[in-house]
Design a protein around this motif. Sequence first.
Motif, PDB file in Angstrom:
ATOM      1  N   ARG A  92     -77.606 -64.486-142.678  1.00  0.00           N
ATOM      2  CA  ARG A  92     -76.338 -65.165-142.908  1.00  0.00           C
ATOM      3  C   ARG A  92     -76.536 -66.664-143.098  1.00  0.00           C
ATOM      4  NH1 ARG A  92     -72.991 -63.359-138.172  1.00  0.00           N
ATOM      5  NH2 ARG A  92     -73.778 -61.265-138.339  1.00  0.00           N
ATOM      6  N   LEU A  93     -77.463 -67.230-142.329  1.00  0.00           N
ATOM      7  CA  LEU A  93     -77.697 -68.677-142.383  1.00  0.00           C
ATOM      8  C   LEU A  93     -78.096 -69.137-143.775  1.00  0.00           C
ATOM      9  CD1 LEU A  93     -79.583 -69.620-139.128  1.00  0.00           C
ATOM     10  CD2 LEU A  93     -77.637 -70.790-140.091  1.00  0.00           C
ATOM     11  N   ARG A  94     -78.842 -68.307-144.481  1.00  0.00           N
ATOM     12  CA  ARG A  94     -79.302 -68.687-145.822  1.00  0.00           C
ATOM     13  C   ARG A  94     -78.143 -68.859-146.799  1.00  0.00           C
ATOM     14  NH1 ARG A  94     -84.591 -64.954-146.944  1.00  0.00           N
ATOM     15  NH2 ARG A  94     -85.780 -65.644-145.146  1.00  0.00           N
ATOM     16  N   MET A  95     -77.040 -68.156-146.557  1.00  0.00           N
ATOM     17  CA  MET A  95     -75.904 -68.208-147.477  1.00  0.00           C
ATOM     18  C   MET A  95     -74.918 -69.321-147.133  1.00  0.00           C
ATOM     19  SD  MET A  95     -75.152 -64.207-148.229  1.00  0.00           S
ATOM     20  CE  MET A  95     -74.735 -63.818-146.551  1.00  0.00           C
ATOM     21  N   TYR A  96     -75.013 -69.877-145.941  1.00  0.00           N
ATOM     22  CA  TYR A  96     -74.070 -70.914-145.530  1.00  0.00           C
ATOM     23  C   TYR A  96     -74.318 -72.196-146.318  1.00  0.00           C
ATOM     24  CZ  TYR A  96     -72.795 -68.197-141.353  1.00  0.00           C
ATOM     25  OH  TYR A  96     -72.351 -67.245-140.493  1.00  0.00           O
ATOM     26  N   PRO A  97     -73.262 -72.929-146.634  1.00  0.00           N
ATOM     27  CA  PRO A  97     -73.456 -74.253-147.237  1.00  0.00           C
ATOM     28  C   PRO A  97     -74.063 -75.211-146.211  1.00  0.00           C
ATOM     29  CG  PRO A  97     -71.133 -73.828-146.815  1.00  0.00           C
ATOM     30  CD  PRO A  97     -71.860 -72.567-146.495  1.00  0.00           C
ATOM     31  N   GLN A 100     -72.199 -76.320-142.976  1.00  0.00           N
ATOM     32  CA  GLN A 100     -72.108 -75.250-141.990  1.00  0.00           C
ATOM     33  C   GLN A 100     -73.460 -75.014-141.320  1.00  0.00           C
ATOM     34  OE1 GLN A 100     -70.203 -71.924-143.787  1.00  0.00           O
ATOM     35  NE2 GLN A 100     -69.397 -71.172-141.851  1.00  0.00           N
ATOM     36  N   GLN A 101     -74.548 -75.156-142.083  1.00  0.00           N
ATOM     37  CA  GLN A 101     -75.886 -75.061-141.491  1.00  0.00           C
ATOM     38  C   GLN A 101     -76.086 -76.165-140.456  1.00  0.00           C
ATOM     39  OE1 GLN A 101     -79.019 -74.996-144.388  1.00  0.00           O
ATOM     40  NE2 GLN A 101     -78.265 -73.142-145.364  1.00  0.00           N
ATOM     41  N   ILE A 104     -74.494 -75.137-137.284  1.00  0.00           N
ATOM     42  CA  ILE A 104     -75.302 -74.122-136.601  1.00  0.00           C
ATOM     43  C   ILE A 104     -76.519 -74.774-135.955  1.00  0.00           C
ATOM     44  CG2 ILE A 104     -76.657 -72.018-136.916  1.00  0.00           C
ATOM     45  CD1 ILE A 104     -73.682 -71.521-137.176  1.00  0.00           C
TER      46      ILE A 104
END
Length: 158
Positions: A92-97, A100-101, A104
């Motif tokens: 999921r983290l790879r798809m976040y802008p 948002q990363q 996280i």
Amino acid sequence: MLSVISYPVFALSVLLALTLSIASVPSGWLEFRPEWLALMVFYWTVRAPAQFGVFLAAALGLLLDVLESTPLGVNAMAMAVVAFLVLTVHQRLRMYPLPQQCAIVFLLLGINQMVVHVIKQSLGADNTGFGYLWPALTSAVVWPFLSLVLDNINRRLG
């Protein structure tokens, strides 16, 4: 994103993170220093979860314990927790802008700092308050630049 990693880039980035973690900074800036090794654990666990996991993160944390002269296992446990949490959400983290990363990164490195703080408090440290979360905030600010630089280097050499 990246499935193949460049092992020399991995080794040099971890060595640089360890060096920056123990580098001398002015005393007023010490509490704001980003958690460089935790950022590298975060980066490499997201980018190469098959090659970088909980055990390697714990080993690097143990090395940081030795370098910082903290009780053995404090940073090892915290790095293992970060790697485990990143492994649970890495797809999921790879798809976040990027913003948002960053959030996280702040959350997970804040957990890292809390684990270290709780262990040190139980061992008798007298540091109270929430000042121990400053490195998580500065790490979140550094994250976009660090990830872009390491992605470019890894893409060219990987």
